[in-house]
Design a protein around this motif. Structure first.
Motif, PDB file in Angstrom:
ATOM      1  N   GLY A  83       0.811  -1.222   0.000  1.00 52.49           N
ATOM      2  CA  GLY A  83       0.000   0.000   0.000  1.00 52.49           C
ATOM      3  C   GLY A  83       0.836   1.260   0.000  1.00 52.49           C
ATOM      4  N   SER A  84       1.889   1.287   0.816  1.00 53.39           N
ATOM      5  CA  SER A  84       2.738   2.479   0.855  1.00 53.39           C
ATOM      6  C   SER A  84       3.495   2.663  -0.469  1.00 53.39           C
ATOM      7  CB  SER A  84       3.717   2.424   2.029  1.00 53.39           C
ATOM      8  OG  SER A  84       4.674   1.391   1.861  1.00 53.39           O
ATOM      9  N   LEU A  85       3.894   1.564  -1.107  1.00 57.38           N
ATOM     10  CA  LEU A  85       4.582   1.676  -2.400  1.00 57.38           C
ATOM     11  C   LEU A  85       3.635   2.160  -3.493  1.00 57.38           C
ATOM     12  CD1 LEU A  85       6.997  -1.395  -2.402  1.00 57.38           C
ATOM     13  CD2 LEU A  85       7.499   0.996  -1.871  1.00 57.38           C
ATOM     14  N   TYR A  86       2.395   1.700  -3.480  1.00 55.66           N
ATOM     15  CA  TYR A  86       1.420   2.193  -4.458  1.00 55.66           C
ATOM     16  C   TYR A  86       1.210   3.700  -4.285  1.00 55.66           C
ATOM     17  CZ  TYR A  86       0.089  -2.754  -5.055  1.00 55.66           C
ATOM     18  OH  TYR A  86       0.082  -4.108  -5.291  1.00 55.66           O
ATOM     19  N   LEU A  87       1.017   4.101  -3.044  1.00 54.53           N
ATOM     20  CA  LEU A  87       0.796   5.527  -2.791  1.00 54.53           C
ATOM     21  C   LEU A  87       2.034   6.353  -3.122  1.00 54.53           C
ATOM     22  CD1 LEU A  87      -1.256   5.349   0.531  1.00 54.53           C
ATOM     23  CD2 LEU A  87      -2.091   5.990  -1.751  1.00 54.53           C
ATOM     24  N   LEU A  88       3.197   5.828  -2.814  1.00 48.76           N
ATOM     25  CA  LEU A  88       4.444   6.516  -3.150  1.00 48.76           C
ATOM     26  C   LEU A  88       4.543   6.713  -4.660  1.00 48.76           C
ATOM     27  CD1 LEU A  88       7.241   7.654  -2.351  1.00 48.76           C
ATOM     28  CD2 LEU A  88       8.106   5.317  -2.463  1.00 48.76           C
ATOM     29  N   ALA A  89       4.231   5.666  -5.425  1.00 50.25           N
ATOM     30  CA  ALA A  89       4.302   5.753  -6.888  1.00 50.25           C
ATOM     31  C   ALA A  89       3.284   6.751  -7.436  1.00 50.25           C
ATOM     32  CB  ALA A  89       4.071   4.377  -7.511  1.00 50.25           C
ATOM     33  N   PHE A  90       2.078   6.766  -6.887  1.00 56.04           N
ATOM     34  CA  PHE A  90       1.033   7.667  -7.378  1.00 56.04           C
ATOM     35  C   PHE A  90       1.250   9.109  -6.943  1.00 56.04           C
ATOM     36  CE2 PHE A  90      -2.002   3.879  -7.340  1.00 56.04           C
ATOM     37  CZ  PHE A  90      -1.974   3.730  -8.719  1.00 56.04           C
ATOM     38  N   LEU A  91       1.577   9.293  -5.677  1.00 57.09           N
ATOM     39  CA  LEU A  91       1.617  10.635  -5.094  1.00 57.09           C
ATOM     40  C   LEU A  91       3.011  11.223  -5.010  1.00 57.09           C
ATOM     41  CD1 LEU A  91      -0.902   9.989  -2.169  1.00 57.09           C
ATOM     42  CD2 LEU A  91      -1.394  10.918  -4.450  1.00 57.09           C
ATOM     43  N   ASN A  92       4.036  10.383  -5.144  1.00 55.64           N
ATOM     44  CA  ASN A  92       5.436  10.798  -5.055  1.00 55.64           C
ATOM     45  C   ASN A  92       5.736  11.540  -3.747  1.00 55.64           C
ATOM     46  OD1 ASN A  92       8.033  10.721  -6.015  1.00 55.64           O
ATOM     47  ND2 ASN A  92       7.821  12.582  -7.245  1.00 55.64           N
ATOM     48  N   LEU A  93       5.093  11.090  -2.664  1.00 59.69           N
ATOM     49  CA  LEU A  93       5.361  11.646  -1.337  1.00 59.69           C
ATOM     50  C   LEU A  93       6.420  10.768  -0.675  1.00 59.69           C
ATOM     51  CD1 LEU A  93       1.709  12.380  -0.172  1.00 59.69           C
ATOM     52  CD2 LEU A  93       3.373  14.018  -1.063  1.00 59.69           C
TER      53      LEU A  93
END
Length: 130
Positions: A83-93
């Motif tokens: 989940g954190s990797l998906y969000l990192l890829a989408f949001l670049n946070l």
């Protein structure tokens, strides 16, 4: 049955996320973030299969606290790591990358608990067969 459901659902979502990444994200995110995303998919699929394995083993030992904790930790690991990797890829946070290792520790702990379960059962089986 709970872990079978969670494993099958995680695999279903993992296949969908993998297809979306392969076909829908190439033109949207950088190659580096696509690799991060793919790592999330890969680990989600490995651990979806792990959850299905826990469900099958759990049928032989339904009262095993080790297996119950392993399944819980494996699913938590999917949520936190992938989940954190998906969000990192989408949001670049970038701060989301701090959550990923917590999910990794959940995965490692789950596999350790399965290892302990197996070792205990091998010893019990060896002792019983003597």
């Amino acid at each position: 049955m709970r872990f079978l459901l969670l494993g099958a659902l995680s695999a279903l979502i993992g296949v969908g996320m993998g297809a979306f990444g392969a076909h829908g994200l190439k033109a949207v995110i950088s190659p580096e973030m696509l690799a991060v995303y793919q790592t999330g998919v890969t680990y989600q699929m490995y651990h979806a299969l792990g959850l299905i394995g826990v469900a099958l083993i759990n049928r032989q030992a339904p009262d095993s606290k080790l297996l119950h904790w392993a399944g819980r930790l494996m699913f938590t690991g999917i949520l936190l790591f992938s989940g954190s990797l998906y969000l990192l890829a989408f949001l670049n946070l970038k701060w989301l990358g701090m959550i990923t290792p917590i999910g990794g520790v959940c995965f490692l702990t789950a596999w350790l608990l399965i290892t302990i379960f197996a070792a205990k059962n091998i010893r019990a089986s060896d002792h019983h067969n003597r």
